[in-house]
Scaffold this active site. Structure first.
Site, short mmCIF file in Angstrom:
data_model
loop_
_atom_site.label_atom_id
_atom_site.label_comp_id
_atom_site.label_asym_id
_atom_site.label_seq_id
_atom_site.Cartn_x
_atom_site.Cartn_y
_atom_site.Cartn_z
N SER A 38 14.46 -18.23 -32.79
CA SER A 38 13.71 -19.49 -32.91
C SER A 38 14.65 -20.68 -33.01
O SER A 38 14.46 -21.71 -32.36
CB SER A 38 12.84 -19.47 -34.17
N ASP A 335 6.33 -11.40 -36.43
CA ASP A 335 7.00 -10.54 -35.45
C ASP A 335 7.40 -9.18 -36.04
O ASP A 335 7.96 -8.34 -35.34
CB ASP A 335 8.27 -11.24 -34.93
N ARG A 411 10.29 -5.87 -29.26
CA ARG A 411 10.15 -5.43 -30.66
C ARG A 411 9.45 -4.07 -30.75
O ARG A 411 9.69 -3.30 -31.68
CB ARG A 411 9.41 -6.47 -31.47
#
Ligand code: S3P
Length: 458
Positions: A38, A335, A411
């Site tokens: 990010s 996440d 992920r």
């Protein structure tokens, strides 16, 4: 060392399957995971909008961030990777981005696509954006709707999907917008557009989401205020500031640290240190949840680096118990649910993960793909509305033996690897290539602490 950014490759063209077997020894050692995704995207975008030079240290050199670098270069920013691994950006100044002469391909990255849309909408340029098959399925309406209020005009595929054509405006209106979903990407897209709007842009969020944009905007010299508002926040940005080039130090990504962290909790006898992990309180929901589950995780050397709190995580293996994770914690660990679900599979008792509706619009439908990951490996798991319920089998759960479809989702692939390390039967992961989007060198790093993952193709 190359002096220009490596060209992003599309990893989808070549599937990289992997068979992951139970670790034969404890995981041990000290590691550092790559830079925060990010923060890395934002550093490149804000630096490209600033006047003067920015030096970024610790930038994540994953495919997603390289897409942002390529897009910012297409908009006229100068971005060069230095011999010392830092990145040097010479910005163009707000309102001065150039029209890109080709389609902007954001690959697998929702953050790159959503945030960049805010920039493109607020410049007098016409652009076309696309992405890979995963990103082309993801909703863009959530940014098109607010950015349309600034005066930009969008043409998208049905359902607000990429490819998207954006006719931005020279004089965007400053808007006031209440987010209908808790999304830092949408908040950031609106703030990025607000940089080139005369007047005050206001974003109200019902639940606080990661505040890296607000922090970094201030770091570059913008005026941003944040007020608590019930259970949410109101963010105000004064438009048309001059952003000044700055040094940016990117901390290690807590969302990447999650994978070795859970692996070390599950592989018996393990003890590892994960150094200099970003501990922004809006990102630490997983650590709080694992500690509630009984995990032995201690934060050492808390400090502030580059304006963000960081610390070294000491993680020791041990038994976990099932917990009930409230929905309002979701933004601080959005996440991390796939790997938390893996931890829950080895806990004693039931874990209920509430309020997972946003998981349906990630790189894959993560609610469905995480359920498939677990169910395909013999874990009892159900979905009730937006909640996932995992019946833990305890530390000696007879789990594994499945083939995991990673569905273009980095992920999910890393969660499957962690499951395989603790499972009693080998786990076949159909494609680990997408791990490069956020965690280059993941398998090698896991092997450095003793995971013993054979890197040959299955
Ligand atoms: C991100 C915000 C989250 C997260 C994503 C990165 C960001 O998405 O899932 O990986 O950098 O702002 P949403 O804002 O859509 O929840």
């Amino acid at each position: 060392m190359p002096d220009t950014p490596p060209t992003p490759l599309h990893p989808a063209s070549l599937a990289r399957p992997l068979v992951v077997r139970r670790a034969t020894a404890a995981l041990r050692g000290s590691i550092r995971v790559p830079g925060d995704k990010s923060i890395s995207h934002r550093a490149l975008m804000f630096a490209g909008l600033a006047v003067g030079d920015t030096r970024i240290t610790g930038l994540l050199e994953g495919e997603d961030v390289l897409r942002t670098a390529a897009a910012m270069r297409a908009l006229g920013a100068e971005i060069v990777r230095q011999a010392d691994d830092s990145w040097h950006v010479t910005g163009r100044g707000i309102g001065r981005l150039l029209e890109p002469d080709d389609v902007l391909d954001m690959g697998n990255s929702g953050t790159a696509a959503r945030l960049l849309t805010g920039l493109l909408a607020s410049h007098p340029i016409v652009s076309v954006m696309t992405g890979d098959a995963s990103l082309r399925r993801r909703p863009m309406r959530r940014v098109i709707d607010p950015l349309g209020l600034t005066g930009a005009v969008f043409t998208s595929r049905a359902g607000g999907r990429l490819p998207l054509c954006i006719a931005g405006c020279a004089e965007p209106r400053a808007i006031s917008y209440r987010l209908p979903v808790a999304s830092a990407q949408v908040k950031s897209a609106i703030l990025l557009a607000g940089l080139n709007a005369a007047g005050e842009t206001v974003v109200e969020e019902p639940v606080p989401t990661r505040d890296h944009s607000e922090n970094m905007l201030r770091h570059f010299g913008a005026e941003v205020s944040v007020e608590a508002d019930g259970s949410g926040r109101v963010i105000r940005l004064r438009g048309r500031p001059t952003l000044q080039g700055r040094d940016v130090l990117v901390p290690s990504d807590p969302s990447s640290a999650a994978f070795p962290m859970v692996a070390a909790l599950l592989v018996s006898g393990s003890s590892i240190v994960i150094e200099a992990v970003g501990l922004n309180p809006l990102r630490t929901g997983l650590i709080a949840t694992l500690i509630e589950m009984g995990a032995d995780i201690v934060v050492r050397n808390r400090r502030v680096e580059g304006g963000e709190p960081v610390g070294d995580l000491v993680v020791n293996a041990g038994p976990l118990r099932g917990v009930d994770v409230p929905a309002d914690r979701a933004p601080s660990m959005i996440d991390e649910y796939p790997v938390l679900a893996v931890a829950a599979a080895f806990a004693t008792g039931t874990t209920r993960l509430r309020g997972l509706d946003e998981l349906r619009v990630k790189e894959s439908d993560r609610l469905a793909s995480t359920v498939a990951l677990l169910a395909g490996n013999g874990v009892q798991v159900t979905v009730e509305g937006d909640d996932m319920i995992v019946i833990g089998g305890g530390p000696d759960a007879r789990i594994g033996g499945g083939r995991v479809e990673t569905r273009m989702d980095h992920r999910l692939a890393m969660s499957a690897v962690v499951l395989g390390l603790a499972a009693s039967e080998p786990v076949l992961v159909d494609d680990t290539g997408f791990i490069e989007t956020s965690f280059p060198g993941f398998v090698a790093l896991m092997n450095r602490i003793g995971a013993g993952i054979a890197e040959q193709v299955a």
